[in-house]
Scaffold this motif. Structure first.
Motif, PDB file in Angstrom:
ATOM      1  N   ILE A   8       4.693   7.141   1.910  1.00  0.00           N
ATOM      2  CA  ILE A   8       4.838   6.141   2.961  1.00  0.00           C
ATOM      3  C   ILE A   8       4.236   4.857   2.413  1.00  0.00           C
ATOM      4  O   ILE A   8       3.084   4.835   1.990  1.00  0.00           O
ATOM      5  CB  ILE A   8       4.100   6.576   4.242  1.00  0.00           C
ATOM      6  CG1 ILE A   8       4.607   7.923   4.720  1.00  0.00           C
ATOM      7  CG2 ILE A   8       4.251   5.520   5.330  1.00  0.00           C
ATOM      8  CD1 ILE A   8       3.737   8.576   5.768  1.00  0.00           C
ATOM      9  N   ASN A   9       5.035   3.822   2.409  1.00  0.00           N
ATOM     10  CA  ASN A   9       4.601   2.546   1.865  1.00  0.00           C
ATOM     11  C   ASN A   9       4.540   1.510   2.966  1.00  0.00           C
ATOM     12  O   ASN A   9       5.305   1.558   3.930  1.00  0.00           O
ATOM     13  CB  ASN A   9       5.578   2.086   0.780  1.00  0.00           C
ATOM     14  CG  ASN A   9       5.648   3.090  -0.340  1.00  0.00           C
ATOM     15  OD1 ASN A   9       4.772   3.154  -1.167  1.00  0.00           O
ATOM     16  ND2 ASN A   9       6.680   3.932  -0.324  1.00  0.00           N
ATOM     17  N   ASN A  10       3.626   0.573   2.804  1.00  0.00           N
ATOM     18  CA  ASN A  10       3.473  -0.502   3.770  1.00  0.00           C
ATOM     19  C   ASN A  10       3.519  -1.812   2.992  1.00  0.00           C
ATOM     20  O   ASN A  10       2.730  -2.034   2.091  1.00  0.00           O
ATOM     21  CB  ASN A  10       2.141  -0.346   4.498  1.00  0.00           C
ATOM     22  CG  ASN A  10       2.009  -1.282   5.659  1.00  0.00           C
ATOM     23  OD1 ASN A  10       2.614  -2.351   5.698  1.00  0.00           O
ATOM     24  ND2 ASN A  10       1.207  -0.885   6.625  1.00  0.00           N
ATOM     25  N   ARG A  11       4.465  -2.660   3.353  1.00  0.00           N
ATOM     26  CA  ARG A  11       4.583  -3.967   2.706  1.00  0.00           C
ATOM     27  C   ARG A  11       4.754  -5.014   3.790  1.00  0.00           C
ATOM     28  O   ARG A  11       5.714  -4.962   4.562  1.00  0.00           O
ATOM     29  CB  ARG A  11       5.777  -3.983   1.766  1.00  0.00           C
ATOM     30  CG  ARG A  11       6.091  -5.339   1.181  1.00  0.00           C
ATOM     31  CD  ARG A  11       5.061  -5.716   0.117  1.00  0.00           C
ATOM     32  NE  ARG A  11       5.493  -6.928  -0.553  1.00  0.00           N
ATOM     33  CZ  ARG A  11       4.781  -8.035  -0.604  1.00  0.00           C
ATOM     34  NH1 ARG A  11       3.596  -8.083  -0.046  1.00  0.00           N
ATOM     35  NH2 ARG A  11       5.230  -9.089  -1.233  1.00  0.00           N
ATOM     36  N   LYS A  12       3.806  -5.921   3.873  1.00  0.00           N
ATOM     37  CA  LYS A  12       3.816  -6.981   4.881  1.00  0.00           C
ATOM     38  C   LYS A  12       3.940  -6.397   6.288  1.00  0.00           C
ATOM     39  O   LYS A  12       4.662  -6.903   7.125  1.00  0.00           O
ATOM     40  CB  LYS A  12       4.938  -7.976   4.611  1.00  0.00           C
ATOM     41  CG  LYS A  12       4.772  -8.736   3.327  1.00  0.00           C
ATOM     42  CD  LYS A  12       5.860  -9.770   3.163  1.00  0.00           C
ATOM     43  CE  LYS A  12       5.674 -10.520   1.858  1.00  0.00           C
ATOM     44  NZ  LYS A  12       6.701 -11.539   1.677  1.00  0.00           N
ATOM     45  N   GLY A  13       3.264  -5.276   6.518  1.00  0.00           N
ATOM     46  CA  GLY A  13       3.246  -4.656   7.833  1.00  0.00           C
ATOM     47  C   GLY A  13       4.471  -3.811   8.146  1.00  0.00           C
ATOM     48  O   GLY A  13       4.580  -3.249   9.224  1.00  0.00           O
ATOM     49  N   LYS A  14       5.409  -3.704   7.217  1.00  0.00           N
ATOM     50  CA  LYS A  14       6.618  -2.907   7.438  1.00  0.00           C
ATOM     51  C   LYS A  14       6.484  -1.567   6.718  1.00  0.00           C
ATOM     52  O   LYS A  14       6.134  -1.526   5.539  1.00  0.00           O
ATOM     53  CB  LYS A  14       7.838  -3.659   6.911  1.00  0.00           C
ATOM     54  CG  LYS A  14       9.128  -2.908   7.121  1.00  0.00           C
ATOM     55  CD  LYS A  14      10.311  -3.682   6.579  1.00  0.00           C
ATOM     56  CE  LYS A  14      11.563  -2.840   6.763  1.00  0.00           C
ATOM     57  NZ  LYS A  14      12.692  -3.376   6.038  1.00  0.00           N
ATOM     58  N   THR A  66       0.862  -1.179   0.000  1.00  0.00           N
ATOM     59  CA  THR A  66       0.000   0.000   0.000  1.00  0.00           C
ATOM     60  C   THR A  66       0.896   1.225   0.000  1.00  0.00           C
ATOM     61  O   THR A  66       2.010   1.196   0.531  1.00  0.00           O
ATOM     62  CB  THR A  66      -0.927   0.055   1.233  1.00  0.00           C
ATOM     63  OG1 THR A  66      -0.137   0.045   2.415  1.00  0.00           O
ATOM     64  CG2 THR A  66      -1.896  -1.104   1.256  1.00  0.00           C
ATOM     65  N   GLU A  67       0.416   2.282  -0.596  1.00  0.00           N
ATOM     66  CA  GLU A  67       1.213   3.501  -0.702  1.00  0.00           C
ATOM     67  C   GLU A  67       0.332   4.707  -0.409  1.00  0.00           C
ATOM     68  O   GLU A  67      -0.791   4.798  -0.892  1.00  0.00           O
ATOM     69  CB  GLU A  67       1.797   3.630  -2.108  1.00  0.00           C
ATOM     70  CG  GLU A  67       2.670   4.843  -2.283  1.00  0.00           C
ATOM     71  CD  GLU A  67       3.366   4.879  -3.639  1.00  0.00           C
ATOM     72  OE1 GLU A  67       3.937   5.933  -3.946  1.00  0.00           O
ATOM     73  OE2 GLU A  67       3.341   3.877  -4.362  1.00  0.00           O
TER      74      GLU A  67
END
Length: 166
Positions: free
Chosen positions: A70-76, A28-29
Motif C-alpha cells: 500500500i503506497n501513499n503519495r500526496k495523500g492518495k 510512503t510504502e
C-alpha cells in the motif's frame, strides 16, 4: 516554477530538523504481503457452492505466491498486488461420491479487473468425469471471483483505517 527558497514547505524535508514527511506528502510504502496472504487464505477457504449435482468447496490453498503493498503519495492511496494462487477443491455428489480438483488463478493483480481474471477449475489426475466439475466451473469460479473481490475491498478498508491512525 517557484523561485529558490519559495517552494512548497511540504517538499522541504532536508531542511527540517526532524526530516518529517509532512502529511505523507512524499512517497510512503507499507508491505501488505503477510496480511494479504492470510486474508486470501481466509476468503478462499470460505468458498462453497451447492447445486443439483452436489456440493463443492475449496479445502486447501496449495500455492500463494506474490506480494502486496500500500503506497501513499500526496495523500492518495495506491495499491500494488500480484498473486499466483492454486487451491484444491473437494466435491461430494448427491450419491455421496467424493471428488477432488484444483482451482488456478495465475493473474490476480492491480493491472487486471476482477472480471478479467483467469480462473480455471479442473479435476485432479485419475478422477472420473463428474457433473461437479461443471458446477465448479460455473458457480464455483464466480464464488472465487467474489471472494477475491472481497480481498480488494478489505485491503482498501484496512489501509483507510491505518492511514486515519497515522
Amino acid at each position: 516554477m517557484a523561485k529558490w527558497g519559495e517552494g512548497d514547505p511540504r517538499w522541504i524535508v532536508e531542511e527540517r530538523a526532524d526530516a518529517t514527511n509532512v502529511n505523507n506528502w512524499h512517497w510512503t510504502e507499507r508491505d501488505a504481503t503477510n496480511w494479504s496472504s492470510d486474508k486470501l487464505k481466509e476468503l478462499l477457504l470460505g468458498v462453497r457452492v451447492e447445486g443439483g449435482e452436489g456440493v463443492c468447496e475449496v479445502t486447501e490453498v496449495d500455492k500463494l505466491e506474490g506480494e502486496a503493498s500500500i503506497n501513499n503519495r500526496k495523500g492518495k492511496l495506491i495499491f500494488f498486488y500480484e498473486w499466483n494462487i492454486k487451491a484444491t477443491w473437494t466435491g461430494t455428489s448427491k450419491t455421496g461420491i467424493k471428488y477432488k480438483g484444483n482451482v488456478e488463478i495465475p493473474n490476480l493483480s492491480d493491472e487486471n479487473d476482477m472480471d478479467d481474471l483467469d480462473i480455471s477449475a479442473s479435476l485432479s489426475k485419475d478422477e472420473p468425469d463428474t457433473p461437479l466439475l461443471a458446477l465448479m466451473r460455473k458457480e464455483g469460479v464466480q464464488a472465487v471471483r467474489s471472494a477475491l473481490g472481497g480481498y480488494l475491498g478489505h485491503l482498501k478498508t484496512v489501509s483507510q483505517l491505518d492511514s486515519e491512525k497515522d
